[in-house]
Design an enzyme around this catalytic site. Sequence first.
Site, PDB file in Angstrom:
ATOM      1  CB  CYS A 139      33.748  31.402  40.492  1.00 33.48           C
ATOM      2  SG  CYS A 139      34.563  30.010  40.571  1.00 33.48           S
ATOM      3  CG  HIS A 231      37.046  34.044  39.210  1.00 33.20           C
ATOM      4  ND1 HIS A 231      36.233  34.989  40.017  1.00 33.20           N
ATOM      5  CD2 HIS A 231      37.249  33.180  39.823  1.00 33.20           C
ATOM      6  CE1 HIS A 231      35.788  34.242  40.676  1.00 33.20           C
ATOM      7  NE2 HIS A 231      36.762  33.454  40.222  1.00 33.20           N
ATOM      8  CD  GLU A 233      34.909  38.178  38.749  1.00 32.17           C
ATOM      9  OE1 GLU A 233      35.397  37.461  39.074  1.00 32.17           O
ATOM     10  OE2 GLU A 233      34.595  37.368  36.900  1.00 32.17           O
TER      11      GLU A 233
END
Length: 335
Positions: A139, A231, A233
């Site tokens: 990001c 994202h 994750e």
Amino acid sequence: MLEHGGSGAAYGETGLVDTVPPFLSEAAAPAPRLRIGLLNNMPDTALVQTERQFRRLIGPEVELRFFSLASVPRGPLARAHLDRFYAPHTALPTAGLDALVITGSEPKAARLDAEPYYADFTAVVDWAAQATTSTLFSCLAAHAAVLHLDGIERRPLPAKHSGVYPCAASQPHPLLSGMAPVMPVPHSRWNDLPEGELAAKGYTVLRRSEAVGVDLFVREGASLMVFLQGHPEYEIDTLAREYRRDIGRFLEGSRDTCPGIPENYYSDDAIERLETFAELARIKRALSLHADFPDMAATPPRPAAWQDGAARLFRNWLSLVAANRALRATAEAVA
């Protein structure tokens, strides 16, 4: 130090490797354990959560080492945690890393190159571009890296991209091996990178979304650089926690507009409850109202449909790291 790991296809400095044994395959001879660094620049409140998220994706077979930039402002509790479990970024060159993951940090300045940590960050990028087999930027770190490497400036969005969005593969690549053509990915950002400028500077866009633009792109070189605007994750409740935080900032007056509900994320019943609360927040804007924000039990997110794809992406990335390490070792042996 804390530790962790992963698996997939293969990519060398000159392109796709035709036949490489799967990473950590039972049939393959044991290979040296991969060593991955995580340069964690996330804010204090998300520091440990980010460790946990990347540990889960990288997995237990890989040694995961933690590093920090001293120039990222920290409170006393976070500083104590860093002093106990992290090494300074200056230790990266002697850590024997095969690859590196770099996270972003919540911006404080109007421009990324005015952030207090920018000089240290760019020094790490320059080192990683030559010393690692691959570096993955998450990001805001992706935004700062392309600004440093190629002068590409991110552009502010009229409203925050927040939610889970279908992202379509734009061309084949080992990073996307074994994945469906369209995958859901969480995004949470106020800025965007223009695809045309990325392409003009030699970046390859691998996945994009009709709703939020570029998701995943790469830059080839001595080190394969992988950039994520999303994202993958994130845990199931991460967007919910961010939305609650943003509502709190609106109620206390540190942001001007009431945040939008994360898209494609909540159940229909949850959206109805949250819309009711948001309308009340706009009418009665007071910090005390934050105590009445509906809890997770009353506003459950949908199942985290992105997590299988995120796990596959990281297995594929670790396979590329392992294959490129083997190629480098072979080249050094015959040099």
